[in-house]
Design an enzyme around this catalytic site. Structure first.
Site, PDB file in Angstrom:
ATOM      1  N   LEU A 208      16.569  -2.669  -6.413  1.00  0.00           N
ATOM      2  CA  LEU A 208      16.830  -1.394  -6.511  1.00  0.00           C
ATOM      3  C   LEU A 208      16.210  -0.465  -5.658  1.00  0.00           C
ATOM      4  CD1 LEU A 208      17.675  -1.029 -10.534  1.00  0.00           C
ATOM      5  CD2 LEU A 208      19.184  -1.624  -8.483  1.00  0.00           C
TER       6      LEU A 208
ATOM      7  N   HIS B 257      15.307   1.427  -2.062  1.00  0.00           N
ATOM      8  CA  HIS B 257      16.256   1.735  -1.028  1.00  0.00           C
ATOM      9  C   HIS B 257      15.742   1.071   0.498  1.00  0.00           C
ATOM     10  CE1 HIS B 257      17.105   4.848  -4.089  1.00  0.00           C
ATOM     11  NE2 HIS B 257      18.551   4.850  -3.510  1.00  0.00           N
TER      12      HIS B 257
ATOM     13  N   MET C 284       6.858   1.566  -3.638  1.00  0.00           N
ATOM     14  CA  MET C 284       6.990   0.178  -3.773  1.00  0.00           C
ATOM     15  C   MET C 284       6.592  -0.478  -2.644  1.00  0.00           C
ATOM     16  SD  MET C 284       7.937  -0.628  -6.788  1.00  0.00           S
ATOM     17  CE  MET C 284       6.853   0.647  -7.036  1.00  0.00           C
ATOM     18  N   GLU C 285       6.819   0.041  -1.430  1.00  0.00           N
ATOM     19  CA  GLU C 285       6.270  -0.596  -0.245  1.00  0.00           C
ATOM     20  C   GLU C 285       4.840  -0.627   0.047  1.00  0.00           C
ATOM     21  OE1 GLU C 285      10.506   0.901   0.374  1.00  0.00           O
ATOM     22  OE2 GLU C 285       8.603   1.563  -0.632  1.00  0.00           O
TER      23      GLU C 285
ATOM     24  N   ASP D 263      -3.417 -18.387  -0.349  1.00  0.00           N
ATOM     25  CA  ASP D 263      -2.926 -19.377   0.425  1.00  0.00           C
ATOM     26  C   ASP D 263      -3.640 -19.721   1.355  1.00  0.00           C
ATOM     27  OD1 ASP D 263      -0.776 -21.019   1.380  1.00  0.00           O
ATOM     28  OD2 ASP D 263      -0.534 -19.796   2.961  1.00  0.00           O
TER      29      ASP D 263
END
Length: 160
Positions: free
Chosen positions: A77, A79, A113-114, A128
């Site tokens: 959701l 954008h 969110m970024e 990792d």
């Protein structure tokens, strides 16, 4: 519970992407942080530049930048926006690797969110890169520190 309707649900309760076309384009930024907890031998290898896979901090920075730009592919959701600037700071500290990301845009919706995605993926890259030394490293304390822009204006969290 609030009387406000859920913004990401339609009248039938189905998930939807919020329509932001009427929102003004403004300068927006967000900063997030996190920590990869590492045992002392991993911290020593990071400080000594002896991690067998190579430059952990450089890989984490690049992974975080790439992740910020791909956030809408990961969060259904979110954008698709123009990510105009990403800075990922990665530092070896006594507890492990501290990560901080700031993302900037000029768009109709924010970049929280970024910034969180940048930190999360940078942390995964650290794991990792060092898992061959010690598999007990832990990703912790990923959180939003600050955001600015848009109708809600500036916001900052306590770093306590």
């Amino acid at each position: 519970m609030t009387d406000q309707p859920f913004t990401h649900l339609d009248a039938a309760g189905q998930a939807r992407m919020v329509d932001v076309t009427a929102k003004p384009v403004t300068v927006r930024s967000a900063t997030a942080a996190g920590l990869v907890r590492c045992p002392e031998p991993v911290v020593a290898a990071l400080r000594g530049g002896t991690v067998p896979k190579g430059d952990v901090l450089a890989v984490a920075r690049i992974a975080g930048i790439a992740a910020a730009k791909r956030t809408p592919e990961l969060l259904p959701l979110a954008h698709v926006i123009g990510v105009h600037g990403v800075v990922v700071d990665v530092e070896v500290v006594d507890e492990g690797v501290a990560i901080r990301a700031t993302v900037r845009t000029v768009d109709r919706t924010g970049v929280e969110m970024e910034a969180l995605t940048a930190v999360s993926v940078a942390a995964l890259a650290v794991v990792d890169m060092v898992k061959g030394i010690d598999r007990t490293v832990q990703i912790t304390a990923i959180r939003l520190l600050a955001k600015d822009g848009g109708s809600s204006g500036p916001w900052g969290a306590s770093e306590a």
